[in-house]
Design a protein around this motif. Structure first.
Motif, PDB file in Angstrom:
ATOM      1  N   SER A  87     -11.076  64.917  28.534  1.00 12.82           N
ATOM      2  CA  SER A  87     -10.973  63.465  28.624  1.00 12.82           C
ATOM      3  C   SER A  87      -9.521  63.057  28.441  1.00 12.82           C
ATOM      4  O   SER A  87      -8.723  63.802  27.883  1.00 12.82           O
ATOM      5  CB  SER A  87     -11.826  62.792  27.545  1.00 12.82           C
TER       6      SER A  87
ATOM      7  N   GLN B 271      -6.435  59.592  29.358  1.00 17.49           N
ATOM      8  CA  GLN B 271      -6.090  58.326  29.988  1.00 17.49           C
ATOM      9  C   GLN B 271      -5.791  58.528  31.472  1.00 17.49           C
ATOM     10  O   GLN B 271      -5.164  59.508  31.851  1.00 17.49           O
ATOM     11  CB  GLN B 271      -4.842  57.729  29.341  1.00 17.49           C
TER      12      GLN B 271
ATOM     13  N   PRO C 118      -4.657  51.267  31.472  1.00 22.77           N
ATOM     14  CA  PRO C 118      -5.293  52.583  31.561  1.00 22.77           C
ATOM     15  C   PRO C 118      -6.721  52.544  31.042  1.00 22.77           C
ATOM     16  O   PRO C 118      -7.057  51.737  30.182  1.00 22.77           O
ATOM     17  CB  PRO C 118      -4.411  53.464  30.672  1.00 22.77           C
TER      18      PRO C 118
ATOM     19  N   PHE D 167     -10.043  55.227  29.666  1.00 21.54           N
ATOM     20  CA  PHE D 167     -10.225  56.518  29.022  1.00 21.54           C
ATOM     21  C   PHE D 167     -11.568  57.103  29.427  1.00 21.54           C
ATOM     22  O   PHE D 167     -12.566  56.399  29.501  1.00 21.54           O
ATOM     23  CB  PHE D 167     -10.177  56.351  27.497  1.00 21.54           C
TER      24      PHE D 167
ATOM     25  N   TRP E  84      -0.662  59.872  35.386  1.00 23.39           N
ATOM     26  CA  TRP E  84      -0.303  58.763  34.483  1.00 23.39           C
ATOM     27  C   TRP E  84       0.668  59.196  33.387  1.00 23.39           C
ATOM     28  O   TRP E  84       1.501  58.421  32.934  1.00 23.39           O
ATOM     29  CB  TRP E  84      -1.602  58.195  33.889  1.00 23.39           C
TER      30      TRP E  84
ATOM     31  N   LEU F 230      -1.123  66.789  28.609  1.00 24.06           N
ATOM     32  CA  LEU F 230      -2.564  66.938  28.389  1.00 24.06           C
ATOM     33  C   LEU F 230      -3.311  67.322  29.669  1.00 24.06           C
ATOM     34  O   LEU F 230      -4.431  67.841  29.594  1.00 24.06           O
ATOM     35  CB  LEU F 230      -3.141  65.644  27.827  1.00 24.06           C
TER      36      LEU F 230
ATOM     37  N   HIS G 130       1.364  52.915  26.086  1.00 23.42           N
ATOM     38  CA  HIS G 130      -0.068  53.233  26.123  1.00 23.42           C
ATOM     39  C   HIS G 130      -0.393  54.599  25.546  1.00 23.42           C
ATOM     40  O   HIS G 130      -1.522  54.852  25.163  1.00 23.42           O
ATOM     41  CB  HIS G 130      -0.593  53.128  27.555  1.00 23.42           C
ATOM     42  N   LEU G 131       0.579  55.489  25.523  1.00 18.85           N
ATOM     43  CA  LEU G 131       0.322  56.823  24.983  1.00 18.85           C
ATOM     44  C   LEU G 131       1.624  57.413  24.459  1.00 18.85           C
ATOM     45  O   LEU G 131       2.705  57.081  24.936  1.00 18.85           O
ATOM     46  CB  LEU G 131      -0.318  57.735  26.046  1.00 18.85           C
TER      47      LEU G 131
ATOM     48  N   LEU H 257      -6.064  52.076  23.327  1.00 21.90           N
ATOM     49  CA  LEU H 257      -7.390  52.658  23.517  1.00 21.90           C
ATOM     50  C   LEU H 257      -7.923  53.096  22.155  1.00 21.90           C
ATOM     51  O   LEU H 257      -7.139  53.420  21.247  1.00 21.90           O
ATOM     52  CB  LEU H 257      -7.300  53.822  24.494  1.00 21.90           C
TER      53      LEU H 257
ATOM     54  N   TYR I 113      -9.081  55.700  20.679  1.00 21.90           N
ATOM     55  CA  TYR I 113      -8.674  56.934  19.989  1.00 21.90           C
ATOM     56  C   TYR I 113      -7.260  56.846  19.413  1.00 21.90           C
ATOM     57  O   TYR I 113      -6.868  57.693  18.614  1.00 21.90           O
ATOM     58  CB  TYR I 113      -8.824  58.153  20.916  1.00 21.90           C
ATOM     59  N   LEU I 114      -6.501  55.830  19.823  1.00 18.30           N
ATOM     60  CA  LEU I 114      -5.135  55.646  19.309  1.00 18.30           C
ATOM     61  C   LEU I 114      -4.998  54.400  18.447  1.00 18.30           C
ATOM     62  O   LEU I 114      -3.925  54.127  17.905  1.00 18.30           O
ATOM     63  CB  LEU I 114      -4.146  55.544  20.477  1.00 18.30           C
TER      64      LEU I 114
ATOM     65  N   HIS J 206      -3.659  62.198  20.024  1.00 16.87           N
ATOM     66  CA  HIS J 206      -3.395  62.277  21.467  1.00 16.87           C
ATOM     67  C   HIS J 206      -3.331  63.727  21.945  1.00 16.87           C
ATOM     68  O   HIS J 206      -3.933  64.085  22.965  1.00 16.87           O
ATOM     69  CB  HIS J 206      -2.081  61.559  21.785  1.00 16.87           C
TER      70      HIS J 206
ATOM     71  N   VAL K 296      -6.880  65.042  22.277  1.00 19.16           N
ATOM     72  CA  VAL K 296      -7.962  64.228  22.844  1.00 19.16           C
ATOM     73  C   VAL K 296      -8.549  64.870  24.096  1.00 19.16           C
ATOM     74  O   VAL K 296      -9.697  64.587  24.479  1.00 19.16           O
ATOM     75  CB  VAL K 296      -7.468  62.787  23.111  1.00 19.16           C
TER      76      VAL K 296
END
Lengths: 403, 403
Positions: free
Chosen positions: A169, A171, A180, A182, A234, A243, B146-147, B276, B278-279, B320, B323
């Motif tokens: 999983s 973004q 974004p 998820f 992304w 990732l 975003h990440l 998101l 998870y963050l 992150h 994830v």
């Protein structure tokens, strides 16, 4: 059939002898094995039974001690193994040390130190360029012909063939999405690659020249660099894939020593750009390898990438990787990058085979753009060997589980 | 001065107790030590002398077994050490186990599994954007808020403070050059970072949520991510930095346990974009750390980056990084990314401090744009501790040798 009476032309005959690590049913004990046909020979047991000085090196839970032992020892061990399995006088001794592959568990054959992944197929790089930068004047980026582009991957998630891969999983964000989202990757892909396994370390600050490639690299394996294209698109600017690749990288359970592949050595494609001296291989021995890879999805062959078409060789990649003084460790693994040939049926990723989903593959079990849950991907390969024989490479296979 | 009679307010007092690995003169034997002032306490020796159940864990050549032991053991060991060094009844027993720092050799304190480097300072990212993309409408890239952007680096070239760093050679190509040239880097830089050290592994396929950060991460160290900007500029598209970073990464010899830094926990900067789930750390305990870093070049302080200004926290980076199901191993190390604050004298790289060489630094020993051979770079830091004390972080220092 008696294990030593292999069918004529078996690609895992005594001319091959790849190394792996296995355990017997009910045992936690891992030890070095050598593949012979559809059997594995307990190499440490054989060395002990026949009084070899290398028994200790072969009675270990990983190949790392053998990898670290260096080229002279590699040759001695291989020469002994070849003698043992070809001389009938040893066969009675060895028979109890041969186990059907179907009866053993194969493990990750070596402890991975650092993992690096390259990008060495010109056809793959041009296909990726055409897909992702359709308006560019050149499908290759300006640096591509001057250096073998590479990056570090995650060593801790390298897994052996047969390990299931959970759909990652992460973004993703289409250009039209406001933000974004998820979820499990919707564009899970493979990359058909060859992995090179470093045996002998080098010192920090000391580059390894092209000519020393075979003093450091022990052998090769097949490698599937699972890739989540939506996550990659992304995240990758400006520091590269992270990732999208780090959830799993699969390698075959067998490491083929370079010595078994002498008959497969070929010159790489003609260099179209002058190379800096540390990469200039025009006056070296041929450093390409003629490996014929096959990619199967749920048992159906979807591609046959030819490794001989790779622009950058493993020797150039090693020289480049260390030219800044970066040291090598025993167990370093580096992937060639996706192997794609010039023809459509020679592309090593679904990205290219389906042109990013535009042209689905028609398979007996349905259409495919990217991987679906339950799909099984298997890479296999062979190379020309001595006397017209084929040298088989151990397959790398993995099933996608729902994330 | 007797080792237990530290000056009042010593930043390496009993409230700190960072862990390292040392050996005594003439000995190859490495073992775990704890810093107390300008001495190191032989932790395994102390545990044996005082009958601690943790003696075996502390009599090892690396911190990895302690790291793997988990949070409950980390607390028990720390609590015992605190008691031993603060209770005068133990001092006679411990005195022979205290060695002046000047008399011991400090080693890389843990075996690095995977090394990841992040990019978590908004000020650094905006400075880099302004320098490299002067015409962009936004100095931040679209994904940055975003990440936590990150990439894998080379674990095998992580070295301990005090190790010389050979200037790397490589390819560079200015936009006006017709072809790349090869040679020692002419833009060798530093990146002042904080490194986080993973203790407890996780399972492949199982993300580690934000809330579990302190169950997995043992502590932190200072980290200098040496960077060759000229090599980086030519190689990094499209797969990120490779040889520009892989020649050496220096870490301090001391790992400060997170437990020593409870008083330094602060909230990170206000989040300007929705995150998101998870963050999303808006309802968690503060996960930032108030670390005051100092960067010295040949003994002159050139910058004072405040770690409290980092946009992404180490807990977010861990969530992150996993994830997608990527597993953690004991010894995984991840760097925060260059720490730069909002002010000019808070920038953590020469790239930013000299604006890519445009504005040289004026030092007592001359002007500097990028590093010269012989230059010594030292990062040090402290954090607010209990009762108004300071918690010192072990410094990380390295000298540049000609390549």
């Amino acid at each position: 059939m008696a294990p030593f009476d292999l069918p004529e032309g078996d690609p895992f005959g005594p001319h091959n002898l790849p190394y792996g690590v296995f355990s017997l049913p009910g045992s936690e004990q891992r030890t070095v094995g050598v593949r012979l046909g559809d059997h594995v020979l307990d190499a440490g047991g054989a060395a002990r039974a026949l009084g070899s000085p290398h028994a200790a090196l072969l009675t270990r839970p990983t190949l790392n001690p053998l990898l670290a032992a260096g080229r002279t020892t590699w040759s001695q061990v291989r020469s002994s193994l070849t003698e043992w399995v070809t001389d009938p006088s040893h066969h009675e001794t060895l028979a109890p040390l041969l186990h059907p592959l179907s009866s053993v568990t194969l493990h990750l054959p070596f402890e991975v130190a650092d993992y690096v992944d390259f990008y060495a197929s010109e056809h793959h790089a041009r296909n990726a360029g055409a897909i992702f930068r359709p308006d560019a004047t050149d499908t290759l980026l300006p640096n591509w012909k001057h250096l073998p582009i590479g990056y570090h991957g995650r060593a801790g998630t390298v897994v052996v063939s047969g390990t299931d891969v959970v759909r990652p999983s992460g973004q993703r964000k289409a250009p039209t999405d406001p933000a974004p989202v998820f979820g499990p990757s919707t564009r899970l892909d493979i990359e058909a690659e060859v992995g090179f396994v470093v045996g002998v370390p080098s010192q920090q600050g000391r580059p390894v020249p092209l000519a020393d490639f075979r003093d450091h690299v022990f052998g090769l394996c097949l490698l599937n660099d699972w890739s989540a294209r939506d996550i990659q698109a992304w995240e990758y600017v400006p520091l590269g894939p992270f990732l999208a690749k780090s959830f799993a990288t699969s390698v075959s359970a067998w490491v083929t020593p370079l010595e078994a592949l002498d008959a497969a050595r070929v010159s790489p494609p003609e260099r179209t750009h002058p190379l800096l001296p540390y990469l200039d291989d025009t006056s070296t021995d041929p450093a390409g390898y003629d490996l014929r890879i096959s990619v199967a999805l749920n048992g159906h062959v979807i591609s046959e990438p030819p490794f001989s078409t790779m622009y950058w060789t493993a020797a150039q990649q090693l020289a480049h990787m260390t030219v800044n003084g970066a040291s090598l460790r025993t167990g370093d693994l580096y992937g060639s990058g996706t192997v794609s040939g010039p023809a459509e049926h020679q592309r090593g990723s679904l990205l290219e085979l389906t042109w990013n989903g535009r042209d689905p593959l028609e398979l007996p079990d349905g259409k495919r753009t990217y991987l679906e849950d339950g799909d099984v991907v298997t890479l296999s390969a062979w190379a020309p060997g001595p006397d017209g024989l084929r040298v088989g490479l151990g397959e790398v296979s993995g099933r996608v589980l729902a994330g």
